[in-house]
Motif scaffolding. Structure first.
Motif, PDB file in Angstrom:
ATOM      1  N   GLU A   1       0.568  -1.110   0.149  1.00  0.00           N
ATOM      2  CA  GLU A   1      -0.280   0.297   0.222  1.00  0.00           C
ATOM      3  C   GLU A   1       0.792   1.397   0.276  1.00  0.00           C
ATOM      4  OE1 GLU A   1      -3.234   2.297   2.775  1.00  0.00           O
ATOM      5  OE2 GLU A   1      -3.671   0.082   2.476  1.00  0.00           O
ATOM      6  N   LYS A   2       1.920   1.017   0.569  1.00  0.00           N
ATOM      7  CA  LYS A   2       3.266   2.699   0.696  1.00  0.00           C
ATOM      8  C   LYS A   2       3.382   3.001  -0.466  1.00  0.00           C
ATOM      9  CE  LYS A   2       7.194   3.377   2.782  1.00  0.00           C
ATOM     10  NZ  LYS A   2       8.134   3.833   3.960  1.00  0.00           N
ATOM     11  N   GLU A   3       3.736   1.993  -1.997  1.00  0.00           N
ATOM     12  CA  GLU A   3       4.689   1.698  -2.713  1.00  0.00           C
ATOM     13  C   GLU A   3       3.564   2.511  -4.219  1.00  0.00           C
ATOM     14  OE1 GLU A   3       7.726  -1.302  -3.413  1.00  0.00           O
ATOM     15  OE2 GLU A   3       5.841  -2.132  -2.900  1.00  0.00           O
ATOM     16  N   VAL A   4       1.915   1.349  -3.766  1.00  0.00           N
ATOM     17  CA  VAL A   4       0.859   2.399  -4.303  1.00  0.00           C
ATOM     18  C   VAL A   4       0.945   3.491  -4.205  1.00  0.00           C
ATOM     19  CG1 VAL A   4      -1.558   2.193  -4.597  1.00  0.00           C
ATOM     20  CG2 VAL A   4      -0.048   0.524  -5.053  1.00  0.00           C
ATOM     21  N   ASN A   5       0.767   4.261  -2.801  1.00  0.00           N
ATOM     22  CA  ASN A   5       0.806   4.995  -2.320  1.00  0.00           C
ATOM     23  C   ASN A   5       1.584   6.796  -2.716  1.00  0.00           C
ATOM     24  OD1 ASN A   5      -1.502   4.682  -1.020  1.00  0.00           O
ATOM     25  ND2 ASN A   5      -0.519   4.950   0.574  1.00  0.00           N
ATOM     26  N   GLU A   6       3.030   5.977  -3.309  1.00  0.00           N
ATOM     27  CA  GLU A   6       4.146   6.981  -3.845  1.00  0.00           C
ATOM     28  C   GLU A   6       3.815   7.172  -5.677  1.00  0.00           C
ATOM     29  OE1 GLU A   6       7.523   4.691  -2.396  1.00  0.00           O
ATOM     30  OE2 GLU A   6       7.342   5.261  -0.231  1.00  0.00           O
ATOM     31  N   VAL A   7       3.418   6.083  -5.616  1.00  0.00           N
ATOM     32  CA  VAL A   7       3.155   6.730  -7.141  1.00  0.00           C
ATOM     33  C   VAL A   7       2.281   7.612  -7.170  1.00  0.00           C
ATOM     34  CG1 VAL A   7       2.601   4.879  -9.376  1.00  0.00           C
ATOM     35  CG2 VAL A   7       4.026   3.535  -8.082  1.00  0.00           C
ATOM     36  N   LEU A   8       1.248   7.101  -7.146  1.00  0.00           N
ATOM     37  CA  LEU A   8       0.398   8.338  -6.562  1.00  0.00           C
ATOM     38  C   LEU A   8      -0.221   9.669  -6.075  1.00  0.00           C
ATOM     39  CD1 LEU A   8      -3.076   5.444  -5.977  1.00  0.00           C
ATOM     40  CD2 LEU A   8      -2.279   6.566  -7.914  1.00  0.00           C
ATOM     41  N   LEU A   9       0.693   9.859  -5.261  1.00  0.00           N
ATOM     42  CA  LEU A   9       0.714  10.868  -4.443  1.00  0.00           C
ATOM     43  C   LEU A   9       1.984  11.792  -5.550  1.00  0.00           C
ATOM     44  CD1 LEU A   9       2.785  10.795  -0.984  1.00  0.00           C
ATOM     45  CD2 LEU A   9       0.931  12.142  -1.894  1.00  0.00           C
ATOM     46  N   GLY A  10       2.551  10.542  -6.292  1.00  0.00           N
ATOM     47  CA  GLY A  10       3.000  12.063  -7.724  1.00  0.00           C
ATOM     48  C   GLY A  10       2.200  12.021  -8.855  1.00  0.00           C
ATOM     49  N   VAL A  11       0.948  11.775  -8.296  1.00  0.00           N
ATOM     50  CA  VAL A  11      -0.139  11.959  -9.407  1.00  0.00           C
ATOM     51  C   VAL A  11      -1.351  13.130  -8.959  1.00  0.00           C
ATOM     52  CG1 VAL A  11      -1.734  11.699 -10.933  1.00  0.00           C
ATOM     53  CG2 VAL A  11      -0.166   9.865 -11.063  1.00  0.00           C
ATOM     54  N   HIS A  12      -1.488  12.888  -7.489  1.00  0.00           N
ATOM     55  CA  HIS A  12      -2.302  14.102  -7.212  1.00  0.00           C
ATOM     56  C   HIS A  12      -2.138  13.439  -5.411  1.00  0.00           C
ATOM     57  CE1 HIS A  12      -6.493  15.786  -5.382  1.00  0.00           C
ATOM     58  NE2 HIS A  12      -6.202  16.388  -7.340  1.00  0.00           N
ATOM     59  N   GLU A  13      -1.956  15.018  -4.214  1.00  0.00           N
ATOM     60  CA  GLU A  13      -2.182  14.304  -3.096  1.00  0.00           C
ATOM     61  C   GLU A  13      -3.071  13.659  -2.452  1.00  0.00           C
ATOM     62  OE1 GLU A  13      -4.550  18.397  -4.639  1.00  0.00           O
ATOM     63  OE2 GLU A  13      -2.816  17.617  -5.029  1.00  0.00           O
ATOM     64  N   ASP A  14      -3.991  13.686  -2.963  1.00  0.00           N
ATOM     65  CA  ASP A  14      -5.604  12.787  -2.617  1.00  0.00           C
ATOM     66  C   ASP A  14      -4.905  10.964  -3.307  1.00  0.00           C
ATOM     67  OD1 ASP A  14      -7.958  11.735  -1.098  1.00  0.00           O
ATOM     68  OD2 ASP A  14      -8.916  12.594  -2.156  1.00  0.00           O
ATOM     69  N   PHE A  15      -4.093  10.396  -2.259  1.00  0.00           N
ATOM     70  CA  PHE A  15      -4.154   9.568  -3.430  1.00  0.00           C
ATOM     71  C   PHE A  15      -4.972   8.230  -3.030  1.00  0.00           C
ATOM     72  CE2 PHE A  15      -1.641   9.935   0.882  1.00  0.00           C
ATOM     73  CZ  PHE A  15      -1.630   8.794   1.204  1.00  0.00           C
ATOM     74  N   ALA A  16      -5.401   8.593  -1.249  1.00  0.00           N
ATOM     75  CA  ALA A  16      -6.549   7.648  -1.210  1.00  0.00           C
ATOM     76  C   ALA A  16      -7.524   7.555  -1.854  1.00  0.00           C
ATOM     77  CB  ALA A  16      -6.567   8.129   0.270  1.00  0.00           C
ATOM     78  N   TYR A  17      -7.787   8.756  -2.648  1.00  0.00           N
ATOM     79  CA  TYR A  17      -9.453   8.271  -3.629  1.00  0.00           C
ATOM     80  C   TYR A  17      -8.647   8.090  -4.912  1.00  0.00           C
ATOM     81  CZ  TYR A  17     -12.849   9.841  -6.952  1.00  0.00           C
ATOM     82  OH  TYR A  17     -13.397  10.405  -7.737  1.00  0.00           O
ATOM     83  N   LEU A  18      -7.029   7.995  -5.537  1.00  0.00           N
ATOM     84  CA  LEU A  18      -7.428   7.361  -6.440  1.00  0.00           C
ATOM     85  C   LEU A  18      -7.044   6.261  -6.301  1.00  0.00           C
ATOM     86  CD1 LEU A  18      -4.338  10.168  -7.827  1.00  0.00           C
ATOM     87  CD2 LEU A  18      -6.578   9.723  -8.741  1.00  0.00           C
ATOM     88  N   ARG A  19      -6.729   5.488  -5.329  1.00  0.00           N
ATOM     89  CA  ARG A  19      -6.072   4.442  -4.992  1.00  0.00           C
ATOM     90  C   ARG A  19      -7.251   3.473  -4.479  1.00  0.00           C
ATOM     91  NH1 ARG A  19      -4.256   4.208  -0.043  1.00  0.00           N
ATOM     92  NH2 ARG A  19      -5.835   4.408   0.918  1.00  0.00           N
ATOM     93  N   ARG A  20      -8.777   3.856  -4.253  1.00  0.00           N
ATOM     94  CA  ARG A  20     -10.145   3.545  -4.207  1.00  0.00           C
ATOM     95  C   ARG A  20     -10.327   3.167  -5.593  1.00  0.00           C
ATOM     96  NH1 ARG A  20     -10.753   6.999   0.432  1.00  0.00           N
ATOM     97  NH2 ARG A  20     -11.509   8.178  -0.792  1.00  0.00           N
TER      98      ARG A  20
END
Length: 149
Positions: free
Chosen positions: A83-102
């Motif tokens: 989950e941490k790695e996914v969050n890192e990738v998504l933080l590079g795209v947008h600050e709301d990484f949890a929303y993007l992950r969902r």
């Protein structure tokens, strides 16, 4: 050979128009569909990305799905992510990484099991209603991406 009689009719129409054989006419139509889908994808996401980041998460589902297709391309098919790695990738795209992950999980682009994430092994089967809300690019691109092509 395809079983879709409507598509066969279009292919035969092209054959009559151009003199091409069935295989060549079908390939040309598929190329045109691919190009049109890619153009639509680029149009949908071009106004939302700046410097590789999403300026705003779109409210419309079709545009959001187009953005998610761009986001999922940042993951390596077949690789497990924490989950941490996914969050890192998504933080590079947008600050709301949890929303993007969902959303990536909800749209079946990522799968989650035992706290690990990975790209889906194959493109999801969409209902007719869902297909209305998904950009055409998904059908042309996603299966090849997920299989590592």
């Amino acid at each position: 050979m395809t079983r879709d009689s409507d598509f066969k009719r279009v292919v035969r129409g092209r054959m009559a128009e151009t003199g091409e054989g069935y295989t060549a006419a079908r390939a040309a139509l598929e190329r045109e569909a691919y190009d049109a889908a890619r153009t639509e994808q680029e149009r949908l996401v071009a106004r939302l990305f700046s410097g590789g980041r999403i300026e705003r998460v779109p409210a419309k589902r079709k545009v959001r799905a187009a953005v998610l297709l761009e986001v999922v391309s940042r993951f390596e098919p077949g690789r497990d992510y924490s989950e941490k790695e996914v969050n890192e990738v998504l933080l590079g795209v947008h600050e709301d990484f949890a929303y993007l992950r969902r959303e990536l999980v909800n749209y079946h682009y990522l799968e989650r099991a035992d706290g690990r994430y990975r790209t889906a092994p194959h493109a999801p089967t969409r209902s007719p209603l869902e297909r209305q809300e998904i950009p055409a690019w998904e059908a042309h691109w996603l299966e090849g991406f997920l299989s590592g092509r």
